[in-house]
Design a protein around this motif. Structure first.
Motif, short mmCIF file in Angstrom:
data_model
loop_
_atom_site.label_atom_id
_atom_site.label_comp_id
_atom_site.label_asym_id
_atom_site.label_seq_id
_atom_site.Cartn_x
_atom_site.Cartn_y
_atom_site.Cartn_z
N ALA A 31 0.70 -1.23 -0.01
CA ALA A 31 0.05 -0.05 -0.01
C ALA A 31 0.84 1.25 0.16
CB ALA A 31 -0.96 -0.13 1.22
N ARG A 32 2.10 1.17 0.61
CA ARG A 32 2.87 2.39 0.74
C ARG A 32 3.50 2.65 -0.67
NH1 ARG A 32 6.75 0.22 5.74
NH2 ARG A 32 5.60 1.03 7.34
N ALA A 33 3.86 1.53 -1.36
CA ALA A 33 4.21 1.62 -2.74
C ALA A 33 3.15 2.27 -3.76
CB ALA A 33 4.96 0.34 -3.28
N LEU A 34 2.09 1.53 -3.57
CA LEU A 34 1.23 2.15 -4.33
C LEU A 34 0.72 3.58 -4.21
CD1 LEU A 34 -1.13 1.39 -6.66
CD2 LEU A 34 -2.55 0.53 -5.08
N ARG A 35 0.67 3.75 -3.09
CA ARG A 35 0.16 5.18 -2.53
C ARG A 35 1.18 6.11 -3.23
NH1 ARG A 35 -1.67 7.29 3.44
NH2 ARG A 35 0.44 7.73 3.92
N ALA A 36 2.88 5.86 -3.24
CA ALA A 36 3.57 6.60 -3.89
C ALA A 36 3.25 6.84 -5.22
CB ALA A 36 4.83 6.42 -3.43
N ASP A 37 3.06 5.67 -5.97
CA ASP A 37 2.80 5.86 -7.36
C ASP A 37 1.58 6.53 -7.91
OD1 ASP A 37 5.21 4.79 -8.33
OD2 ASP A 37 4.16 2.91 -9.28
N LEU A 38 0.56 6.46 -6.83
CA LEU A 38 -0.80 7.11 -7.31
C LEU A 38 -0.73 8.56 -7.18
CD1 LEU A 38 -3.77 5.03 -5.57
CD2 LEU A 38 -2.71 4.95 -8.04
N ALA A 39 0.33 9.24 -6.29
CA ALA A 39 0.68 10.41 -6.17
C ALA A 39 1.18 11.29 -7.23
CB ALA A 39 1.43 10.52 -4.77
N LEU A 73 -8.42 10.56 -6.06
CA LEU A 73 -7.59 11.31 -6.02
C LEU A 73 -7.09 12.03 -7.29
CD1 LEU A 73 -5.23 8.74 -4.10
CD2 LEU A 73 -5.91 10.80 -3.37
N GLY A 74 -8.12 11.94 -8.30
CA GLY A 74 -7.86 12.68 -9.63
C GLY A 74 -7.41 11.99 -10.67
N LEU A 75 -7.09 10.79 -10.51
CA LEU A 75 -6.45 9.89 -11.79
C LEU A 75 -7.58 9.46 -12.65
CD1 LEU A 75 -4.72 9.25 -9.10
CD2 LEU A 75 -3.59 7.56 -10.69
N GLU A 76 -6.93 9.11 -13.80
CA GLU A 76 -7.90 8.72 -14.95
C GLU A 76 -7.71 7.18 -14.97
OE1 GLU A 76 -6.86 10.32 -18.88
OE2 GLU A 76 -7.76 8.54 -19.76
N VAL A 77 -8.98 6.61 -14.60
CA VAL A 77 -8.87 5.15 -13.84
C VAL A 77 -9.78 4.33 -15.12
CG1 VAL A 77 -9.49 3.49 -12.28
CG2 VAL A 77 -8.91 5.79 -11.85
N THR A 78 -9.32 3.23 -15.49
CA THR A 78 -9.72 2.24 -16.26
C THR A 78 -9.98 1.06 -15.49
OG1 THR A 78 -9.09 3.37 -18.19
CG2 THR A 78 -9.92 0.99 -18.58
N VAL A 79 -11.12 0.20 -15.54
CA VAL A 79 -10.93 -1.18 -14.84
C VAL A 79 -11.53 -2.24 -16.12
CG1 VAL A 79 -12.29 -2.46 -13.10
CG2 VAL A 79 -12.02 -0.29 -12.83
N VAL A 81 -15.67 6.23 -14.50
CA VAL A 81 -14.47 5.35 -14.63
C VAL A 81 -14.87 4.39 -15.60
CG1 VAL A 81 -13.61 3.66 -13.57
CG2 VAL A 81 -13.61 5.71 -12.27
N ARG A 82 -13.91 4.19 -16.61
CA ARG A 82 -14.13 3.32 -17.61
C ARG A 82 -14.17 1.72 -17.27
NH1 ARG A 82 -10.89 2.76 -23.33
NH2 ARG A 82 -9.06 3.50 -21.91
N LEU A 83 -15.11 1.00 -17.57
CA LEU A 83 -14.96 -0.43 -17.17
C LEU A 83 -15.28 -1.07 -18.48
CD1 LEU A 83 -15.51 -2.65 -15.25
CD2 LEU A 83 -17.92 -2.30 -15.13
N LEU A 84 -14.21 -2.00 -18.79
CA LEU A 84 -14.08 -2.83 -19.92
C LEU A 84 -14.53 -4.26 -19.48
CD1 LEU A 84 -11.03 -1.43 -21.84
CD2 LEU A 84 -13.49 -0.84 -22.04
N CYS A 85 -15.53 -4.89 -19.82
CA CYS A 85 -15.67 -6.31 -19.41
C CYS A 85 -15.50 -7.33 -20.42
CB CYS A 85 -17.23 -6.35 -18.70
SG CYS A 85 -17.45 -5.58 -17.28
N GLY A 86 -15.59 -8.73 -20.15
CA GLY A 86 -15.61 -9.58 -21.01
C GLY A 86 -13.87 -9.59 -21.74
#
Ligand SMILES: Cc1cc2nc3c(=O)[nH]c(=O)nc-3n(C[C@H](O)[C@H](O)[C@H](O)COP(=O)(O)OP(=O)(O)OC[C@H]3O[C@@H](n4cnc5c(N)ncnc54)[C@H](O)[C@@H]3O)c2cc1C
Ligand code: FES
Lengths: 389, 119
Positions: free
Chosen positions: A130-138, A162-168, A197-202
């Motif tokens: 979580a520390r590592a991911l938090r640093a990258d999300l920043a 947090l303002g990121l552009e997210v795709t799942v 947030v973009r969601l791509l399924c299948g």
């Protein structure tokens, strides 16, 4: 019983240690954990902690004045269990012998088969993760989350805030259809699109691409599409940490196989938490429950069985319960969706993402889902417990 | 003293949330006792009146910390701080609470909101 060894020093291990002392066990108590940290709380790792709203002090699971009179061997990994001597070998060569053993080694994040480990590609299970991911999300930018399960969805929600552009990206046609069923999986996962947030399924994932420095630059989908990414989170589930038990003869399926009270196939050995698959009499099968409350509550029954050597006469465990927080919506679920033949909305409306839905099998309630409905959810959870006990 | 509701309107096993600031939860246990505590969990923004009442304990509806209705003490994290307890008085069939003079131990998010913050 004069000595008990607990392997795994997280929620289930700590709960077992507490339950032992609460039952008046006053013998030697040793906890072994391979992380260097005292027990900490994982749910905030994808929520408040990742968002920067909670610090590490808020994750501590022990009460301030709590003293279990235990020996803590932290940063020590168990590598073998000798059932005859009932001793556990540690990676540093030490051996701990005890009259009773509690297996509480939890689960570890699965990785993508065949995907190269690259900087910028994360899994999320531990505080260090979580520390590592938090640093990258920043760093901001584009986040691709592989896997639309609960942890993936929570990371997407936090990163979006947090303002990121997210795709799942989700391999199944509908995210969460396993735990919630097709219909409600669809309702809960609509939260992504509701929030842009973009969601791509299948679609599966073929792999990742790196930039000149070896840092991740894109996710390549099975159909050839390329999603540019600054950070990638792989949230494709967890596997029980049972490798260290190989050779002990203990029965293992999806996790350590246990009776309905946590007893394993070896005498004097019980298993609790995410690593354990307890027999569920209602379902007639073993189930590994990967929820916080299971790791909190079930050790009491397991410890009773361990101390008495026979079924503890404890109450049957309450139906599995978990929660998830996504996009400001409190999602709660209890029971088992698998096997339900109907799902009915009892309150609210799916479109409003404010709903209480009851799952039934042959007219009997077997599970309940709540979105922002804690009061009626608790009522239904109590009813379920009454039905199943 | 703040009037809550008629005793007859709060069956055993039920809870009533009094919308004071901060809110107070009044419980009528299965054994017939009445207790009042601060309604907001000291972990996050959950209403304990929505919780699972068993004996003299209420389990937070979200993350399962249990509070002792008699003392306000919490059994185990994630909540760490006790809730305040308040005195309950029944007069002419009406439940009243007398609020504790001590300072509440609200979670930081709720406290922020109470202070006019974003919460
Ligand atoms: C990011 C995240 C968010 C979550 N959110 C929620 C939520 O919202 N709601 C919910 O209900 N649940 C949630 N969970 C699940 C919940 O945290 C788990 O169910 C719980 O942590 C299980 O506790 P455990 O003690 O069984 O296992 P773990 O917490 O996995 O702990 C096992 C411990 O054993 C150690 N260990 C493993 N192998 C060995 C070995 N060989 N020797 C020594 N030590 C070993 C591990 O390092 C670890 O410290 C979440 C989990 C994660 C990761
Ligand atoms: S909000 Fe009450 S325990 Fe978390």
């Amino acid at each position: 019983m004069r000595s008990v060894l607990v392997v795994g020093a997280s929620l289930a291990g700590l709960s077992a240690a507490r339950a032992l002392r609460a039952r008046g066990y006053d013998g030697r108590l040793v906890l072994v954990g391979d992380e260097p940290h005292r027990p900490y709380d994982r749910p905030p790792l994808s929520k408040e902690f990742l968002a920067g709203q909670a610090d590490e002090a808020a994750l501590v699971l022990e009460a301030e004045d709590e003293d279990l009179g235990a020996e803590w061997l932290l940063g020590a990994r168990a590598v073998a269990l000798d059932p005859g001597a009932r001793s556990v070998g540690l990676a540093d060569g030490r051996t701990v012998t005890a009259d009773g053993v509690v297996i509480a080694t939890g689960a570890a994040a699965r990785t993508l088969p065949g995907a190269a480990a690259r900087s910028g590609v994360h899994t999320l299970r531990t505080l260090d993760d979580a520390r590592a991911l938090r640093a990258d999300l920043a760093r901001g930018g584009r986040l691709v989350v592989i896997g639309g399960g609960f942890i993936g969805a929570e990371v997407a929600s936090t990163a979006h805030a947090l303002g990121l552009e997210v795709t799942v990206v989700e391999a199944a046609p509908t995210p969460l259809s396993g735990p919630l069923g097709e219909a409600m999986g669809g309702v809960v996962s609509s939260l992504h699109r509701d929030h842009g947030v973009r969601l791509l399924c299948g679609t599966g994932v073929r792999g990742t691409e790196a930039d000149g420095e070896g840092r991740v630059a894109a996710v390549v989908l099975a159909d050839g599409r390329r999603l540019p990414a600054d950070t990638v989170v792989v949230g494709v589930g967890a596997r029980p940490c049972t490798d260290w038990l190989a050779g002990s003869g203990i029965e293992i399926g999806d996790g350590v196989l246990c009776g309905a009270d946590g007893r394993t196939s070896l005498p004097g050995v019980v298993a609790v938490g995410d690593c354990a698959a307890w027999y569920d009499p209602a379902a007639g099968a073993h189930h590994r429950v990967e929820h916080w409350t299971g790791a909190l509550e079930r050790p009491a029954a397991a410890v009773a069985a361990l101390l008495s050597g026979s079924p503890g006469g404890q109450r049957a465990p309450r139906p599995p319960y978990f929660w998830s927080d996504q996009y400001g919506v409190r999602i709660q679920f209890a029971g088992r969706a698998a096997g339900a033949d109907t799902v009915t909305v009892e309150e609210g409306a799916p479109q409003g993402r404010d709903v209480l839905a009851v799952y039934r099998r042959g007219g009997v309630p077997v599970a309940v889902l709540g979105m922002n409905r804690p009061r009626s959810f608790t009522r239904w959870r109590k009813r379920l417990a009454a039905v199943t006990s | 003293m703040i009037p809550v509701c008629r005793l007859a309107d709060l069956p055993r096993g039920e809870a009533f949330r009094l919308e004071t600031d901060p809110p107070v939860a009044v419980f009528h246990t299965e054994e017939g006792e009445l207790y009042a505590i601060d309604d907001t969990c000291t972990h996050q923004d959950a209403s304990l009146a929505d919780g699972w009442l068993e004996g003299c304990e209420v389990e937070c509806p979200l993350h399962a910390s249990k509070f002792d209705l008699r003392t306000g003490a919490v059994d185990a994290p994630p909540a760490r701080r006790p809730v305040r307890t308040h005195e309950v008085v029944v007069e002419d069939g009406v439940i009243h609470v007398r609020l504790s003079p001590s300072a509440p131990g609200l979670p930081s998010c709720a406290a922020g909101r109470l202070a006019g913050g974003a919460g």
